[in-house]
Design a protein around this motif. Structure first.
Motif, short mmCIF file in Angstrom:
data_model
loop_
_atom_site.label_atom_id
_atom_site.label_comp_id
_atom_site.label_asym_id
_atom_site.label_seq_id
_atom_site.Cartn_x
_atom_site.Cartn_y
_atom_site.Cartn_z
N GLY A 282 5.90 6.63 12.74
CA GLY A 282 5.37 5.49 12.14
C GLY A 282 5.70 4.28 12.85
O GLY A 282 4.56 3.37 12.60
N LEU A 283 6.74 4.07 13.24
CA LEU A 283 7.00 2.58 13.78
C LEU A 283 6.34 2.33 14.99
O LEU A 283 5.66 1.15 15.09
CB LEU A 283 8.45 2.51 14.07
N THR B 257 2.74 7.11 9.07
CA THR B 257 1.76 7.77 10.27
C THR B 257 0.44 8.20 9.85
O THR B 257 -0.49 7.85 10.38
CB THR B 257 2.71 9.05 10.61
N ILE B 258 0.58 8.67 8.57
CA ILE B 258 -0.89 9.21 8.20
C ILE B 258 -1.81 8.05 8.01
O ILE B 258 -2.81 7.88 8.26
CB ILE B 258 -0.94 10.23 6.84
N ASN B 259 -1.37 6.99 7.28
CA ASN B 259 -1.89 5.68 7.09
C ASN B 259 -2.37 5.08 8.30
O ASN B 259 -3.45 4.67 8.77
CB ASN B 259 -1.02 4.66 6.29
N ALA C 18 11.56 12.98 -0.36
CA ALA C 18 11.87 11.95 0.63
C ALA C 18 11.27 12.10 2.13
O ALA C 18 10.74 11.12 2.75
CB ALA C 18 13.27 11.70 0.95
N LEU C 19 11.28 13.35 2.63
CA LEU C 19 10.62 13.63 3.81
C LEU C 19 9.26 13.62 4.00
O LEU C 19 8.60 13.30 4.95
CB LEU C 19 11.33 15.23 4.37
N ILE C 20 8.74 13.91 2.94
CA ILE C 20 7.20 13.86 2.72
C ILE C 20 6.68 12.49 2.70
O ILE C 20 5.69 12.10 3.33
CB ILE C 20 6.67 14.69 1.60
N THR D 239 -3.71 10.89 0.55
CA THR D 239 -2.48 10.55 0.86
C THR D 239 -1.51 9.89 -0.32
O THR D 239 -0.22 10.31 -0.25
CB THR D 239 -2.87 9.47 1.91
N LEU D 240 -1.99 9.08 -1.08
CA LEU D 240 -1.16 8.78 -2.36
C LEU D 240 -0.69 9.90 -3.08
O LEU D 240 0.46 9.79 -3.51
CB LEU D 240 -2.02 7.65 -3.22
#
Length: 291
Positions: free
Chosen positions: A30-31, A259-261, A251-253, A219-220
């Motif tokens: 994600g970062l 990343t998906i965004n 939390a993990l999801i 995603t939401l």
């Protein structure tokens, strides 16, 4: 677990390590993707438009979620929370601000795309800036309330990260949960679904629609819905009846959402993707130096 290296209740050595590694992978992916997106906006003039400002806001929020996940990952690998009670409050606040900003930024993008595709008029800078300011000020306001007594931040079941405390399920938590969820989950989800549905109805048959109209709402729902279900269960039943391992799943999801965004809004956008490539391309750098 917060102060010692003893294993948390309900977790084994390998399970704590597994959670830490999953969080680390989610944080780094994600970062890296969202940092590239932000960097491309800074380096590519073509991306400096009102509509892309909303995507930049989302990338900033998702970078914050990934940073929050990175802190949780390192703590999990250490098998303890090394930052004390004040650090837990700061971690919970930072994570909540960026999570709410990510959800609301997704809704803002949906509205901005509806405005662009269905009204055929460019989104004004004043409107885009006002939207971004509203998203971040609203998110900060709601995230600050638990620090002031309405709601409370505490450790996740693993004891190596902090979030909104749902363990009590008392009136204080219930009132905050329903009010916050209405304005920061139900309304953004409604705006997202409605905006893309109207776009699909108006432009779907013409073939002029160049954005994915189903992935943002999914995603939401899939990214933040598990948290909503867990919180709702805590209101109506004893949450301790759910195993600590299962309580960590939301939390993990949620940490996968950045990343998906990034894949959907950045890599899935030809102009943003071109901007990222230009930032990474040596040939582009040589041209810039020549200028």
């Amino acid at each position: 677990m917060a102060e010692t290296s003893a294993l948390p209740t309900g977790f084994g050595e390998l399970e704590v390590l597994a959670v830490g590694m999953v969080l680390l992978v989610e944080a780094l992916s994600g970062l890296s993707l969202n940092t590239l997106t932000i960097f491309s906006f800074c380096k590519t003039p073509e991306l400096r438009t009102p509509c892309h400002l909303l995507v930049l806001s989302l990338a900033l929020a998702d970078s914050g979620i990934s940073l929050n996940a990175l802190i949780a990952a390192t703590s999990s690998l250490l098998r303890r929370w090394p930052y004390g009670s004040d650090g837990c409050q700061a971690h919970g606040f930072q994570g909540f601000v960026t999570a709410l900003a990510s959800i609301c930024s997704s809704a803002a993008i949906a509205w901005g795309r509806y405005h662009h595709y269905c009204t055929r008029s460019q989104l004004a800078w004043n409107s885009a800036i006002s939207l971004v300011l509203f998203v971040w000020l609203s998110s900060t306001f709601w995230a600050a309330l638990p620090l002031l007594g309405w709601g409370h931040y505490d450790y996740e079941p693993l004891g190596t990260c902090c979030t909104l405390d749902y363990s009590k399920g008392d009136r204080n938590f219930t009132s905050f949960l329903f009010t916050m969820s209405f304005f920061n989950f139900a309304m953004p989800l409604f705006i997202t679904i409605t905006s893309y549905s109207l776009m699909e109805q108006k432009l779907g048959k013409s073939g002029h629609l160049q954005v994915n109209t189903t992935l943002p709402a999914r995603t939401l729902l899939l990214g933040w819905g598990p948290y909503a279900i867990l919180y709702l269960y805590a209101v109506i039943a004893d949450v301790t009846s759910i195993s600590p391992k299962l309580q960590m799943v939301p939390a993990l999801i949620a940490k996968m959402v950045p990343t998906i965004n990034a894949i959907n809004y950045a890599l899935g956008n030809e102009m943003v993707c071109r901007g990222i490539w230009q930032c990474l391309s040596p040939q582009k750098s040589e041209k810039d130096r020549a200028k």
